[in-house]
Scaffold this motif. Sequence first.
Motif, PDB file in Angstrom:
ATOM      1  N   THR A 116      -7.899  23.959   7.278  1.00  0.00           N
ATOM      2  CA  THR A 116      -7.421  22.576   7.382  1.00  0.00           C
ATOM      3  C   THR A 116      -8.487  21.600   6.904  1.00  0.00           C
ATOM      4  OG1 THR A 116      -6.139  23.233   9.308  1.00  0.00           O
ATOM      5  CG2 THR A 116      -6.447  20.874   8.982  1.00  0.00           C
ATOM      6  N   LEU A 117      -9.730  21.833   7.305  1.00  0.00           N
ATOM      7  CA  LEU A 117     -10.817  20.944   6.885  1.00  0.00           C
ATOM      8  C   LEU A 117     -10.982  20.964   5.367  1.00  0.00           C
ATOM      9  CD1 LEU A 117     -13.522  21.463   9.667  1.00  0.00           C
ATOM     10  CD2 LEU A 117     -11.939  19.568   9.347  1.00  0.00           C
ATOM     11  N   ARG A 118     -10.792  22.157   4.786  1.00  0.00           N
ATOM     12  CA  ARG A 118     -10.886  22.256   3.325  1.00  0.00           C
ATOM     13  C   ARG A 118      -9.815  21.404   2.651  1.00  0.00           C
ATOM     14  NH1 ARG A 118     -12.214  27.568   3.737  1.00  0.00           N
ATOM     15  NH2 ARG A 118     -10.047  28.226   3.625  1.00  0.00           N
ATOM     16  N   GLU A 119      -8.613  21.457   3.181  1.00  0.00           N
ATOM     17  CA  GLU A 119      -7.505  20.669   2.632  1.00  0.00           C
ATOM     18  C   GLU A 119      -7.774  19.168   2.766  1.00  0.00           C
ATOM     19  OE1 GLU A 119      -4.498  20.950   1.039  1.00  0.00           O
ATOM     20  OE2 GLU A 119      -5.503  22.838   0.526  1.00  0.00           O
ATOM     21  N   ILE A 120      -8.258  18.784   3.952  1.00  0.00           N
ATOM     22  CA  ILE A 120      -8.536  17.360   4.195  1.00  0.00           C
ATOM     23  C   ILE A 120      -9.621  16.873   3.224  1.00  0.00           C
ATOM     24  CG2 ILE A 120      -9.458  15.693   5.856  1.00  0.00           C
ATOM     25  CD1 ILE A 120      -8.200  17.330   8.098  1.00  0.00           C
ATOM     26  N   ARG A 121     -10.619  17.722   3.035  1.00  0.00           N
ATOM     27  CA  ARG A 121     -11.726  17.377   2.145  1.00  0.00           C
ATOM     28  C   ARG A 121     -11.218  17.122   0.727  1.00  0.00           C
ATOM     29  NH1 ARG A 121     -14.873  20.317  -1.078  1.00  0.00           N
ATOM     30  NH2 ARG A 121     -17.013  19.600  -1.413  1.00  0.00           N
ATOM     31  N   LEU A 122     -10.384  18.039   0.237  1.00  0.00           N
ATOM     32  CA  LEU A 122      -9.840  17.877  -1.112  1.00  0.00           C
ATOM     33  C   LEU A 122      -8.964  16.632  -1.219  1.00  0.00           C
ATOM     34  CD1 LEU A 122      -8.902  21.552  -2.069  1.00  0.00           C
ATOM     35  CD2 LEU A 122     -10.692  20.114  -3.069  1.00  0.00           C
ATOM     36  N   ALA A 123      -8.172  16.398  -0.177  1.00  0.00           N
ATOM     37  CA  ALA A 123      -7.283  15.226  -0.187  1.00  0.00           C
ATOM     38  C   ALA A 123      -8.098  13.942  -0.279  1.00  0.00           C
ATOM     39  CB  ALA A 123      -6.426  15.223   1.071  1.00  0.00           C
ATOM     40  N   LEU A 124      -9.193  13.889   0.457  1.00  0.00           N
ATOM     41  CA  LEU A 124     -10.027  12.675   0.452  1.00  0.00           C
ATOM     42  C   LEU A 124     -10.731  12.500  -0.885  1.00  0.00           C
ATOM     43  CD1 LEU A 124     -11.582  12.858   4.035  1.00  0.00           C
ATOM     44  CD2 LEU A 124      -9.782  11.322   3.240  1.00  0.00           C
ATOM     45  N   LEU A 125     -11.233  13.598  -1.443  1.00  0.00           N
ATOM     46  CA  LEU A 125     -11.912  13.497  -2.738  1.00  0.00           C
ATOM     47  C   LEU A 125     -10.931  13.038  -3.805  1.00  0.00           C
ATOM     48  CD1 LEU A 125     -14.257  16.628  -2.655  1.00  0.00           C
ATOM     49  CD2 LEU A 125     -14.936  14.217  -2.568  1.00  0.00           C
ATOM     50  N   GLU A 126      -9.722  13.559  -3.736  1.00  0.00           N
ATOM     51  CA  GLU A 126      -8.716  13.161  -4.720  1.00  0.00           C
ATOM     52  C   GLU A 126      -8.311  11.698  -4.555  1.00  0.00           C
ATOM     53  OE1 GLU A 126      -4.849  15.392  -5.260  1.00  0.00           O
ATOM     54  OE2 GLU A 126      -6.378  16.805  -5.955  1.00  0.00           O
ATOM     55  N   ALA A 127      -8.424  11.209  -3.330  1.00  0.00           N
ATOM     56  CA  ALA A 127      -8.098   9.800  -3.062  1.00  0.00           C
ATOM     57  C   ALA A 127      -9.234   8.879  -3.514  1.00  0.00           C
ATOM     58  CB  ALA A 127      -7.823   9.602  -1.580  1.00  0.00           C
ATOM     59  N   ASP A 128     -10.289   9.462  -4.074  1.00  0.00           N
ATOM     60  CA  ASP A 128     -11.425   8.693  -4.590  1.00  0.00           C
ATOM     61  C   ASP A 128     -12.321   8.144  -3.492  1.00  0.00           C
ATOM     62  OD1 ASP A 128     -12.740   8.146  -6.918  1.00  0.00           O
ATOM     63  OD2 ASP A 128     -11.810   6.201  -7.268  1.00  0.00           O
ATOM     64  N   MET A 171       0.831  -1.203   0.000  1.00  0.00           N
ATOM     65  CA  MET A 171       0.000   0.000   0.000  1.00  0.00           C
ATOM     66  C   MET A 171       0.866   1.252   0.000  1.00  0.00           C
ATOM     67  SD  MET A 171      -2.348   1.565   2.992  1.00  0.00           S
ATOM     68  CE  MET A 171      -1.028   2.558   3.617  1.00  0.00           C
ATOM     69  N   ALA A 172       0.526   2.187  -0.820  1.00  0.00           N
ATOM     70  CA  ALA A 172       1.255   3.450  -0.812  1.00  0.00           C
ATOM     71  C   ALA A 172       0.281   4.559  -1.164  1.00  0.00           C
ATOM     72  CB  ALA A 172       2.391   3.385  -1.816  1.00  0.00           C
ATOM     73  N   PHE A 173      -0.453   5.000  -0.162  1.00  0.00           N
ATOM     74  CA  PHE A 173      -1.387   6.109  -0.426  1.00  0.00           C
ATOM     75  C   PHE A 173      -0.594   7.414  -0.304  1.00  0.00           C
ATOM     76  CE2 PHE A 173      -4.825   3.416   1.904  1.00  0.00           C
ATOM     77  CZ  PHE A 173      -4.820   2.516   0.855  1.00  0.00           C
ATOM     78  N   GLU A 174       0.475   7.497  -1.128  1.00  0.00           N
ATOM     79  CA  GLU A 174       1.418   8.606  -0.932  1.00  0.00           C
ATOM     80  C   GLU A 174       0.777   9.985  -0.984  1.00  0.00           C
ATOM     81  OE1 GLU A 174       4.529   7.838  -3.670  1.00  0.00           O
ATOM     82  OE2 GLU A 174       5.112   6.093  -2.475  1.00  0.00           O
ATOM     83  N   ASN A 175      -0.025  10.197  -2.013  1.00  0.00           N
ATOM     84  CA  ASN A 175      -0.633  11.527  -2.163  1.00  0.00           C
ATOM     85  C   ASN A 175      -1.484  11.893  -0.967  1.00  0.00           C
ATOM     86  OD1 ASN A 175       0.447  12.352  -4.474  1.00  0.00           O
ATOM     87  ND2 ASN A 175      -1.221  11.642  -5.799  1.00  0.00           N
ATOM     88  N   LEU A 176      -2.302  10.919  -0.565  1.00  0.00           N
ATOM     89  CA  LEU A 176      -3.216  11.169   0.546  1.00  0.00           C
ATOM     90  C   LEU A 176      -2.417  11.476   1.808  1.00  0.00           C
ATOM     91  CD1 LEU A 176      -6.092  11.177   1.674  1.00  0.00           C
ATOM     92  CD2 LEU A 176      -5.919   8.711   1.983  1.00  0.00           C
ATOM     93  N   THR A 177      -1.428  10.633   2.073  1.00  0.00           N
ATOM     94  CA  THR A 177      -0.599  10.832   3.263  1.00  0.00           C
ATOM     95  C   THR A 177       0.107  12.183   3.212  1.00  0.00           C
ATOM     96  OG1 THR A 177      -0.312   8.473   3.503  1.00  0.00           O
ATOM     97  CG2 THR A 177       1.308   9.846   4.601  1.00  0.00           C
ATOM     98  N   GLN A 178       0.682  12.461   2.050  1.00  0.00           N
ATOM     99  CA  GLN A 178       1.395  13.738   1.926  1.00  0.00           C
ATOM    100  C   GLN A 178       0.471  14.932   2.145  1.00  0.00           C
ATOM    101  OE1 GLN A 178       3.470  14.001  -1.798  1.00  0.00           O
ATOM    102  NE2 GLN A 178       4.976  12.488  -1.116  1.00  0.00           N
ATOM    103  N   ARG A 179      -0.683  14.859   1.507  1.00  0.00           N
ATOM    104  CA  ARG A 179      -1.599  16.010   1.606  1.00  0.00           C
ATOM    105  C   ARG A 179      -2.154  16.172   3.017  1.00  0.00           C
ATOM    106  NH1 ARG A 179      -5.079  17.573  -3.469  1.00  0.00           N
ATOM    107  NH2 ARG A 179      -5.567  19.144  -1.913  1.00  0.00           N
ATOM    108  N   LEU A 180      -2.474  15.055   3.631  1.00  0.00           N
ATOM    109  CA  LEU A 180      -3.001  15.156   4.995  1.00  0.00           C
ATOM    110  C   LEU A 180      -1.934  15.663   5.950  1.00  0.00           C
ATOM    111  CD1 LEU A 180      -5.225  11.949   5.389  1.00  0.00           C
ATOM    112  CD2 LEU A 180      -5.974  14.303   5.067  1.00  0.00           C
TER     113      LEU A 180
END
Length: 297
Positions: free
Chosen positions: A31-43, A1-10
């Motif tokens: 911060t919540l806005r950033e987390i929201r975008l990170a999760l949406l991008e993670a599908d 597993m390498a959820f790199e983008n998600l981990t990096q963004r969070l």
Amino acid sequence: MAFENLTQRLSKALKNLTGKGKINEEDLQATLREIRLALLEADVSYPTVKKFIDQIRQKAKGTEILDGLNGAQQVIKVVNDELTALMGDEAVPLNKPDKIPTKIMMAGLQGAGKTTTIAKLAYKLKKEENARPLLIAADIYRPAAIDQLEILGKDLGVPVFSMGTDVDPREIVKAGLAEAAANKNDYVLIDTAGRLQIDAELMAELKDVQEIAQPDEVLLTVDAMTGQNATETAQGFADELNLTGVVLTKLDGDTRGGAALSIRDVTGKPIKFVGQGEKPTDLDVFYPDRMASRILG
Ligand code: GDP
């Protein structure tokens, strides 16, 4: 597993907070806005993201985060706790009845990793519990599925019950269960037919098999790499079968993490195991808290 983008963004979103002693409403919203975008991008599925963010906002309000000391640390803790809760909090063990055999029916779309997972599970049960499972080969449609199961069974020293491809899967399952009873096998793992997508004929057959076998576990294998489609597939099967859990396969190739984060929330079914490779040893119990820690990096 390498959820790199998600981990990096969070971690970037949360690091922005840790620099500050006290955090205010504005910091929290950013911060919540950033987390929201990170999760949406993670599908991660949209309703899940919405619920998740609302939950964190709620929790943050209920505590002394804002204007208190260590606000950032508290936000990180809330995010960690909520990620864990999203994935089900605790690992969920296999359902085992008082008497043998424990019957496990595997379902899933073609290519999701059903047959491979059966072999992995048989290996795990044999190694950890000294179990004597019987594998029933009832996927008569995919060319070579039965051969594949027989080869895997032979490699692992686990018997495989098959009747070829010309017998109705319902009959195969009945006869396989009788064989398991005669041999006093402690587990029966049933490999069922898959399709490229969910269709009525497939579901009718799987329901019949479920009716005949009365399984203690109906585990659905879904391919983590398919992201939101994995979640939708899981929902489709959950609508028709009495799913008791999900095996998320190919987590080793999943770079985004959306399925791992959404499935439990969308379907209400726990992820019980994750497949992290092609070998029989590559099956692990799913621990929501460990996964949350890995995601937060
Ligand atoms: P089925 O049609 O659902 O029975 O799918 P298979 O068990 O035949 O698996 C399809 C392909 O996915 C095979 O090439 C497997 O080796 C591969 N596979 C299954 N599980 C995993 C996993 O957890 N990780 C990886 N990398 N490959 C997997």
